[in-house]
Write a protein that holds these residues in place. Structure first.
Motif, mmCIF file in Angstrom:
data_model
loop_
_atom_site.group_PDB
_atom_site.id
_atom_site.type_symbol
_atom_site.label_atom_id
_atom_site.label_comp_id
_atom_site.label_asym_id
_atom_site.label_seq_id
_atom_site.Cartn_x
_atom_site.Cartn_y
_atom_site.Cartn_z
ATOM 1 N N GLY A 80 0.959 -1.214 -0.002
ATOM 2 C CA GLY A 80 0.150 0.036 -0.233
ATOM 3 C C GLY A 80 0.923 1.147 0.151
ATOM 4 O O GLY A 80 0.418 2.148 -0.537
ATOM 5 N N ILE A 132 -6.369 -3.276 -4.333
ATOM 6 C CA ILE A 132 -6.224 -2.168 -3.759
ATOM 7 C C ILE A 132 -6.272 -0.804 -4.651
ATOM 8 O O ILE A 132 -6.933 0.280 -4.596
ATOM 9 N N GLY A 348 -4.155 4.241 -0.094
ATOM 10 C CA GLY A 348 -3.467 3.132 -0.367
ATOM 11 C C GLY A 348 -2.926 2.324 0.903
ATOM 12 O O GLY A 348 -3.263 1.365 1.133
ATOM 13 N N ALA A 352 -4.763 -0.713 2.539
ATOM 14 C CA ALA A 352 -3.809 -1.900 2.553
ATOM 15 C C ALA A 352 -3.803 -2.655 3.876
ATOM 16 O O ALA A 352 -3.918 -3.844 4.122
#
Length: 418
Positions: A80, A132, A348, A352
């Motif tokens: 992420g 993601i 992100g 994540a």
């Protein structure tokens, strides 16, 4: 639908006045790429378990080998941070290519279950980045805020319907060609997804260059907030029941001697209901808060799982249809809730971390069902039902405590209140 790119992306090409030049919208590209990627994944989800079952004659081994792909979510926080830091299109394209390469190798080592397990695990890293980026980063970057809930419903429903196509293709491929050839077609589909993703506009990487450790700590800092924490706990426990449900049914039906294509059709029927649930989910109890809608869907999913536990093929399929529909509706409500709450610049990393726990429970679900196989047919579903019940109890407690105040959520980088 109006699709707009913010300052982090180049202007999206449009049809000119003569109508001779046209390029698809960002939502169309994201959806096409995600659908191809999911078709590949779900084709893999029937080809690999059945190939391993043929090789080992063990339902437990078949479940465990495929479940290892989900272990990749342990690396989700680090992945992420990379997604937030680098060009989003490059990450999205690279994720598809990485999975395609792994599938080429998987076709070569299909008769070696534990080598195959490693390749599935490595391919899982690409799957994490793809999911993601596509569902939690590109949508808020490229879709206008007023259009996001509808965009999410369209994307999620398309992904759910793609599961049906993937299972049917997997069943046809496994029946019509060798397992190696069927696996090789999965690689081709992942490659096609990578080509489709190239049509996205380039997106400027974030200006911040914090260390990976510092970057990941941002994602974990959001996890301790009650509104995120209880969502993660609930969905993680729920995934112990539902995460490997499709694979469990595939191997269960196959071990009962059902034809491979028939197995894929039966499971596909249930997954089709998931697509419908995703599409109509925003229109069910729209006046209620996201917490109450998630509670509603999880409760109905538990009832459906109880029906699945009745040892008849027809009730197993009917119950699976209900579970899929409810989870489709719950997923849309959960994704919309998170996108409204989490700032774009950390989307992100935060998602994540969330996904690491929620989808990290999927391989554990495979372990649970593999263990339950040793309990006998009569008790096979008891562990899953227990996990589903606990998830309903936990979320009902939180939803009643939170009330409908989630409508007042105003996300910020340091404080979230419901």
């Amino acid at each position: 639908m109006a699709v707009t790119a913010n300052e982090n992306a180049t202007a999206e090409p449009q049809m000119n006045q003569s109508g001779k030049r046209w390029q698809p919208s960002s939502l169309t590209i994201i959806t096409t790429t995600s659908v191809l990627s999911k078709i590949a994944y779900w084709q893999l989800g029937i080809v690999v378990p059945l190939a391993v079952l043929d090789e080992t004659d063990s339902v437990a081994t078949s479940l465990l080998v495929f479940a290892l792909r989900g272990v990749a979510y342990v690396a989700a926080p680090f992945l992420g941070s990379l997604i937030d830091r680098f060009d989003k299109r490059t990450m999205f394209v690279g994720a598809q290519v990485e999975q395609a390469v792994c599938m080429v190798l998987a076709a070569a080592f299909l008769s070696s279950p534990w080598v195959l397990s490693v390749l599935l695990l490595v391919s899982g890293f690409g799957g994490v980045v793809s999911t993601i980026t596509g569902q939690f980063v590109l949508i808020p970057r490229l879709i206008a805020p007023a259009e996001r809930s509808v965009a999410i419903a369209k994307l999620t429903s398309a992904i759910e319907f793609s599961k049906v196509a993937g299972l049917l293709l997997g069943g046809v491929a496994f029946s019509a060609m060798s397992p190696r050839a069927a696996t090789a077609t999965v690689a081709v589909i992942y490659g096609a997804a990578g080509v489709a993703a190239l049509l996205l506009p380039k997106m400027r990487q974030d200006s911040t260059h914090a260390s990976p450790k510092r970057s990941m700590s941002v994602g974990f800092s959001w996890l301790i907030r009650p509104q995120i924490l209880w969502l993660v706990v609930t969905m993680s426990v729920a995934n112990l029941a539902y995460g490997a449900l499709e694979t469990a049914l595939v191997t269960l039906f196959a071990s009962q001697g059902l034809d491979t294509f028939l197995v894929s059709v039966l499971v596909a029927i249930g997954l089709f209901a998931g697509g419908i649930g995703s599409r109509v989910g925003p229109h069910i109890l729209p006046q209620r808060s996201a917490e109450r809608r998630i509670m509603f869907f999880l409760a109905l999913a538990l009832i459906s799982l109880l029906i699945t536990a009745i040892p008849r093929t027809v009730t197993e399929v009917i119950g699976f249809i209900g579970v899929s529909f409810c989870l489709g509706g719950s997923n849309v409500a959960s994704i919309t809730y998170r996108q409204e709450m989490i700032p774009l610049e950390v989307a992100g990393r935060v998602n994540a971390v969330i996904r690491m726990f929620i989808l990290g429970a999927v391989p554990l679900s495979g372990v649970v069902y593999a263990w339950a196989d040793g309990l006998g047919r009569e008790l096979f579903w008891i562990p899953g039902i227990g996990a589903a019940f606990v998830s309903v109890v936990v979320w009902t407690w939180f939803a009643r405590r939170a009330g409908d105040s989630s409508n007042q959520v105003k996300a910020g980088p340091t404080e979230v209140s419901l």
